[in-house]
Design an enzyme around this catalytic site. Structure first.
Site, short mmCIF file in Angstrom:
data_model
loop_
_atom_site.label_atom_id
_atom_site.label_comp_id
_atom_site.label_asym_id
_atom_site.label_seq_id
_atom_site.Cartn_x
_atom_site.Cartn_y
_atom_site.Cartn_z
N SER A 197 0.79 -1.23 0.00
CA SER A 197 0.00 0.00 0.00
C SER A 197 0.82 1.27 0.00
O SER A 197 0.31 2.33 -0.41
CB SER A 197 -0.95 0.02 1.20
OG SER A 197 -0.22 -0.03 2.42
N HIS A 225 -5.53 -3.85 -1.50
CA HIS A 225 -5.33 -2.83 -2.53
C HIS A 225 -5.30 -3.41 -3.94
O HIS A 225 -5.07 -2.68 -4.90
CB HIS A 225 -4.05 -2.04 -2.25
CG HIS A 225 -4.16 -1.12 -1.08
ND1 HIS A 225 -4.62 0.17 -1.19
CD2 HIS A 225 -3.90 -1.33 0.23
CE1 HIS A 225 -4.63 0.73 0.01
NE2 HIS A 225 -4.19 -0.16 0.89
N LYS A 255 -12.30 -0.04 0.30
CA LYS A 255 -11.45 0.71 -0.62
C LYS A 255 -12.14 0.79 -1.99
O LYS A 255 -13.03 1.61 -2.17
CB LYS A 255 -10.06 0.09 -0.67
CG LYS A 255 -9.34 0.22 0.68
CD LYS A 255 -7.98 -0.40 0.68
CE LYS A 255 -7.23 -0.12 1.97
NZ LYS A 255 -7.90 -0.64 3.19
#
Length: 407
Positions: A197, A225, A255
């Protein structure tokens, strides 16, 4: 009519605690490691408001802009009207609703695994899954740059943690061979982030799987991610076509998915065990209906429309290319995560402040999130940004970088 407003009081606390807090907070400020928490005045979109000021937002993990998508909002409202504001209990008592089951089944199809279990956050996933399977008789091979939640999950398990150099497959193989041949451990697991990340690089999953199969290691990938970004949205494991060779796939729903929560995907028997033995599942109230319905709507979008993913990559490539041409160190990023590595923590904080003053919100990332001396601005372009917004960001980076003699 005037109302009484509580404005705080003079709470009495331990002198030892006061001394500890005062000296350490001041020390963080002097070293440029103090994190000032800002408050949004409105939704977390590509443009945000803070202190009455409009800013182009490059600090959100809202990769696809779905956090403010009307389809998710509609699903959230309808679910709350039908099922209520909260789930009312932990899932093992009576907090499991049909919405939870529908989302888990949908996620399993999305990730191409046999089953899925949903948790309250991605952090909870790592605390739950690692400690439910590994114990003091086991060993965990962990990439040295793995996320804090992985580190804490490993600690909670009480397994022996053996760190290997970041994405160094020779070191991983040596550590795996040594651990296996020692005969000390009942089980050995290898854990890696799918996408790291802070740097944006992708784990070498094909090589990791080869080592794992050679030494009979349990494989565990935290794809927080990568989900919604790689593999046509299904993540890093799908990107490498390894869905049938990874034991644990961890993902977040906060996310690219745009809501909140996390999940573990894998074999039915694994998910059954986690439902029986993972403590965050057993002892914490399940996600509310509105959040579950929003997540489900988001997965529908990802499964049926790749336009947002294409736009994300178009925007990220545009920003990364231009910042690199200006002379910024964007590291080894292979994903939309676009770090500008400054180095010194105080300078990094000052740089972030000047960006803010020029209309760009991009937070400084410093120790302990990244190693000391590697302070950076972590830029997160999204599918919701326009080219005009990103060109404005590039202009500000050029102006401030030259002003501070960084480029």
């Amino acid at each position: 009519m005037r109302t009484n407003v509580y404005r705080g009081g003079n709470q009495v606390s331990s002198q030892v605690l006061n001394q500890f807090l005062s000296s350490n907070i001041e020390d963080l400020k002097n070293k440029g490691l103090y994190n000032f928490i800002d408050t949004l005045q409105g939704a977390n979109g590509p443009v945000i408001r803070m202190d009455g000021k409009s800013l182009i937002n490059l600090s959100s993990n809202n990769y696809l802009g779905l956090a403010t998508d009307y389809r998710l909002i509609d699903a959230s409202v309808k679910a709350a009207q039908i099922y209520g504001a909260g789930a009312g209990a932990v899932r093992t008592i009576n907090g499991t609703m049909e919405l939870h089951i529908e989302l888990e089944e949908k996620l399993a199809r999305f990730k191409k695994t046999e089953a899925v279990i949903v948790y309250q956050s991605g952090f909870n996933c790592n605390m739950a899954a690692i400690s439910a399977v590994m114990d003091q008789h086991d060993a965990i091979l962990s990439d040295e740059l793995n996320h804090a939640s992985i580190i804490d999950g490993c600690r909670l398990s009480r397994a022996k943690v053996i760190r290997f150099k970041h994405s160094d497959m020779n070191d991983l193989r040596q550590q795996a061979k040594k651990a296996k041949e020692s005969g000390q451990y009942h089980k050995i697991m290898v854990i890696t982030d799918g996408v790291f990340s802070m740097d944006g690089d992708i784990a070498k999953l094909p090589e990791i799987v080869k080592v794992a199969e050679e030494f009979d290691l349990i494989t565990y990938v935290d794809d927080a991610h990568g989900s919604g970004v790689l593999g046509a949205g299904a993540g890093t494991v799908k990107h490498f076509e390894l869905s049938d060779r990874i034991d644990f796939q961890i993902g977040t729903l906060s996310k690219a998915i745009g809501v909140v929560g996390g999940y573990v995907a894998g074999k039915k028997q694994l998910i059954e065990w986690l439902k029986l033995r993972s403590r965050p599942f057993l002892f914490s109230t399940s996600l509310p209906p509105a959040a579950i319905a929003s997540c489900s709507a988001s997965i529908d979008i990802l499964m049926n429309d790749k336009e947002l993913i294409d736009k994300l990559w178009e925007n990220s490539n545009h920003l990364k290319d231009h910042l690199s041409r200006l002379g910024y160190d964007v590291g080894q990023s292979e994903t939309p995560i676009t770090p500008c590595i400054i180095g010194d923590e105080v300078t990094t904080q000052q740089f972030s402040k000047r960006l803010y003053e020029e209309g760009v919100y991009a937070k400084a990332i410093v120790f302990p999130t990244v190693p000391k001396g590697t302070g950076r601005i972590r830029n997160m372009p999204t599918a919701a940004h326009t080219k005009e917004m990103l060109d404005q960001v590039i202009s500000v980076y050029e102006k401030v970088g030259k002003e501070m003699k960084l480029i």
